[in-house]
Scaffold this motif. Sequence first.
Motif, PDB file in Angstrom:
ATOM      1  N   THR A   1      50.727  27.399  41.325  1.00 21.40           N
ATOM      2  CA  THR A   1      49.772  27.448  40.222  1.00 21.40           C
ATOM      3  C   THR A   1      49.160  28.844  40.101  1.00 21.40           C
ATOM      4  OG1 THR A   1      47.942  26.792  41.651  1.00 21.40           O
ATOM      5  CG2 THR A   1      49.191  25.013  40.581  1.00 21.40           C
ATOM      6  N   THR A   2      48.349  29.015  39.068  1.00 23.23           N
ATOM      7  CA  THR A   2      47.665  30.291  38.869  1.00 23.23           C
ATOM      8  C   THR A   2      46.737  30.590  40.050  1.00 23.23           C
ATOM      9  OG1 THR A   2      45.958  29.179  37.559  1.00 23.23           O
ATOM     10  CG2 THR A   2      47.780  30.208  36.358  1.00 23.23           C
TER      11      THR A   2
ATOM     12  N   VAL B   1      54.903  37.588  36.338  1.00 26.15           N
ATOM     13  CA  VAL B   1      53.647  36.945  35.980  1.00 26.15           C
ATOM     14  C   VAL B   1      52.688  38.000  35.429  1.00 26.15           C
ATOM     15  CG1 VAL B   1      51.710  35.594  36.848  1.00 26.15           C
ATOM     16  CG2 VAL B   1      53.989  35.234  37.791  1.00 26.15           C
TER      17      VAL B   1
ATOM     18  N   TYR C   1      59.859  35.428  39.359  1.00 22.46           N
ATOM     19  CA  TYR C   1      59.147  35.299  38.084  1.00 22.46           C
ATOM     20  C   TYR C   1      58.303  36.543  37.844  1.00 22.46           C
ATOM     21  CZ  TYR C   1      60.389  30.411  38.715  1.00 22.46           C
ATOM     22  OH  TYR C   1      61.089  29.248  38.900  1.00 22.46           O
TER      23      TYR C   1
ATOM     24  N   THR D   1      51.901  43.339  35.173  1.00 22.85           N
ATOM     25  CA  THR D   1      52.947  42.348  35.390  1.00 22.85           C
ATOM     26  C   THR D   1      53.318  42.380  36.862  1.00 22.85           C
ATOM     27  OG1 THR D   1      53.745  42.736  33.164  1.00 22.85           O
ATOM     28  CG2 THR D   1      55.220  41.570  34.653  1.00 22.85           C
TER      29      THR D   1
ATOM     30  N   PHE E   1      48.246  34.512  33.927  1.00 21.73           N
ATOM     31  CA  PHE E   1      48.822  33.791  32.802  1.00 21.73           C
ATOM     32  C   PHE E   1      50.192  33.246  33.154  1.00 21.73           C
ATOM     33  CE2 PHE E   1      45.990  36.978  30.853  1.00 21.73           C
ATOM     34  CZ  PHE E   1      45.092  36.099  30.278  1.00 21.73           C
ATOM     35  N   LEU E   2      50.286  31.918  33.199  1.00 21.84           N
ATOM     36  CA  LEU E   2      51.547  31.208  33.400  1.00 21.84           C
ATOM     37  C   LEU E   2      51.672  30.204  32.266  1.00 21.84           C
ATOM     38  CD1 LEU E   2      51.716  30.204  37.182  1.00 21.84           C
ATOM     39  CD2 LEU E   2      53.201  31.784  35.995  1.00 21.84           C
ATOM     40  N   GLU E   3      52.851  30.109  31.679  1.00 23.39           N
ATOM     41  CA  GLU E   3      53.076  29.103  30.634  1.00 23.39           C
ATOM     42  C   GLU E   3      52.826  27.712  31.217  1.00 23.39           C
ATOM     43  OE1 GLU E   3      54.105  29.516  27.334  1.00 23.39           O
ATOM     44  OE2 GLU E   3      53.754  31.646  27.638  1.00 23.39           O
ATOM     45  N   GLU E   4      53.405  27.485  32.384  1.00 26.81           N
ATOM     46  CA  GLU E   4      53.227  26.233  33.114  1.00 26.81           C
ATOM     47  C   GLU E   4      53.425  26.548  34.586  1.00 26.81           C
ATOM     48  OE1 GLU E   4      57.727  24.540  32.459  1.00 26.81           O
ATOM     49  OE2 GLU E   4      56.207  24.106  30.969  1.00 26.81           O
TER      50      GLU E   4
END
Length: 150
Positions: free
Chosen positions: A95-96, A130, A128, A141, A117-120
């Motif tokens: 998770t974030t 992020v 990834y 990033t 910020f994560l889409e999900e």
Amino acid sequence: MPEAILLKDVETLGEQGRVVDVSKGYLRNYLIPRKLAQPATRGAIEAQRQRLEASERAARNAVEKAQDNATLLNKTVLTVTQQAGADGRLFGSVTTQDIADAIRDARGLRLDRRQVFLEEPIKNVGTYMVVVEVVDGVTATVKTMVVAQK
């Protein structure tokens, strides 16, 4: 008409720090008792100018520090270890908050999970990119590698 320096934003007069012309009674009976303004003397105007310069300098330093932190984060590669099945799916998710904690552990930067910020949530092993907002308008990033726990 006496001049007054606004100590707070006043809707009908202007923003904090502005020198405005007001009537004596308005200044004495309304603005001063509510700590919205003070009489504009030479010393008060000079003190206000110095406060304004100091706040601008502090804001510039904060932006520079945020840009330095963003540069540092752009170079950072995080490794987050989670339990995963043989097919690469995680038991749970990243998770974030997990990413914010990993940044704190790796670089010592305290970020709120709402700045990540994560889409999900991440549910598979992999790499990834992020996006993290260091401060308003300054983003970085961070390359995040999610690996299976052995």
